[in-house]
Design an enzyme around this catalytic site. Structure first.
Site, short mmCIF file in Angstrom:
data_model
loop_
_atom_site.label_atom_id
_atom_site.label_comp_id
_atom_site.label_asym_id
_atom_site.label_seq_id
_atom_site.Cartn_x
_atom_site.Cartn_y
_atom_site.Cartn_z
CG HIS A 1 -2.16 -0.91 1.27
ND1 HIS A 1 -2.34 -2.22 1.64
CD2 HIS A 1 -3.24 0.16 0.92
CE1 HIS A 1 -2.98 -2.66 1.57
NE2 HIS A 1 -4.14 -1.58 1.51
CG ASN B 1 4.14 -3.78 2.67
OD1 ASN B 1 4.07 -2.94 3.54
ND2 ASN B 1 3.29 -5.11 2.33
CG ASP C 1 16.43 19.80 -0.01
OD1 ASP C 1 15.67 20.44 -0.81
OD2 ASP C 1 17.43 20.87 0.66
CD GLU D 1 12.12 19.58 -3.00
OE1 GLU D 1 12.86 19.66 -2.97
OE2 GLU D 1 11.10 19.67 -3.06
CD GLN E 1 8.72 24.36 -1.03
OE1 GLN E 1 9.14 23.68 -1.79
NE2 GLN E 1 8.44 25.43 -1.50
CD GLU F 1 11.43 21.04 0.24
OE1 GLU F 1 12.37 21.95 -0.72
OE2 GLU F 1 10.00 20.93 0.27
MN MN Z 1 9.42 21.50 -2.17
#
Ligand code: MN
Ligand code: MN
Length: 296
Positions: A134, A165, A264, A267, A283, A287
């Site tokens: 999930h 999991n 970060d 991302e 952010q 982040e």
């Molecule tokens: Mn961001």
């Protein structure tokens, strides 16, 4: 004397009226004092996509099949047709979403996906050596049969190694509900990227005759706030943000805390902008930080 009390009463009534008119859209009562963590402020069901759309997904099956925005009452995702799994799933968790409905275990095809696409069925993972993992967990949506069943749609699954999991991933899921039960609300975004993982039958890049890609990594970002209203505007430089990135294999430690990283870094690995609804100044602070808080 009487005149004074009359004016006082009128003032109190007007004040109460002003407070009720300024109620936020997510309908929690306006607190009389700043709520502490674990406060008894009423939990609400808020927007599943309040932190923003990390990949700019759009609900356009023709032009955006691999970054396809799929919106449900229980969660919102970017679905990837060619990988047969979500890129990411975003949802809000508070005690308003949880209850006592039994786990339905009714894994089923998501018929809201275009019928011309490959659509996983409940048996598509059978014999693959990978769990039907999930993204939005069953136990985060157990206030009704409809809510819980929505988490068993195969569009919400990724091929996940059992030790990921059932140990590491499950551990963070449980901890998130511990925070929710304690009077917090959480904004959670998770997903998977890369190609190739190791399940109980060994390494694989795809399952289901090549229709579903096995990711190399599973990641999650959790933003924690005490229950309240106007959530995104309450995020500050001291808000707790938990980010983990886990390899999709059988070597994982039981403790999820081992896999903490920065937003970060996630991302950079995915190309997404997570928490895009938060100011770029905040952010930048949130982040870059690795969570060092409690893990259970
Ligand atoms: Mn961001
Ligand atoms: Mn809220």
């Amino acid at each position: 004397m009487n005149h004074f009390f009359t004016r006082l009463t009128a003032f109190a009534l007007l004040s109460a009226l002003a407070v009720s008119c300024s109620k936020d859209v997510d309908q929690a009562p306006v607190p009389t004092a700043a709520p502490a963590v674990g406060s008894d402020v009423t939990a609400t069901r808020d927007s599943n996509l309040a932190l923003g759309n990390p990949s700019g997904a759009v609900a356009d099956a023709t032009n955006s099949p691999n970054n396809y925005l799929l919106t449900k009452t229980q969660y919102v995702m970017s679905y990837c047709r060619d990988k047969g799994k979500p890129n990411w799933v975003s949802w809000h968790l508070s005690s308003a979403w949880t209850g006592t409905t039994a786990r339905q275990d009714n894994f089923s095809t998501d018929t809201s996906l275009p019928s011309t696409w490959y659509r996983a069925s409940g048996s598509s993972y059978t014999g693959s050596g990978f769990d039907r993992g999930h993204n939005c967990p069953s136990a985060d949506r157990n206030a009704s049969v409809a809510d819980n069943s929505a988490t068993f749609l195969m569009s919400n699954m990724m091929p996940q190694s059992a030790n990921n999991n059932q140990r590491t991933w499950a551990g963070l899921e449980t901890y998130c509900r511990t925070l929710s039960d304690a009077g917090n609300e959480l904004y959670i975004i998770c997903g998977s990227y890369g190609v190739g993982g190791t399940g109980v039958n060994g390494y694989a890049t795809t399952i289901a005759s090549g229709n579903i890609t096995v990711p190399s990594n599973c990641w999650k970002v959790v933003v924690v706030l005490p229950n309240g209203t106007g959530d995104v505007s309450r995020i500050s430089s001291s808000t707790r943000v938990i980010a983990i990135n886990t390899p999709n294999n059988q070597t994982l430690a039981t403790t999820w805390g081992t896999y903490r990283t920065t937003v970060d870094a996630i991302e950079a690995a995915t190309g997404y902008d997570i928490m895009s609804a938060v100011s770029s100044t905040l952010q930048a602070v949130l982040e870059a930080r690795v969570d060092a808080g409690a893990t259970n």
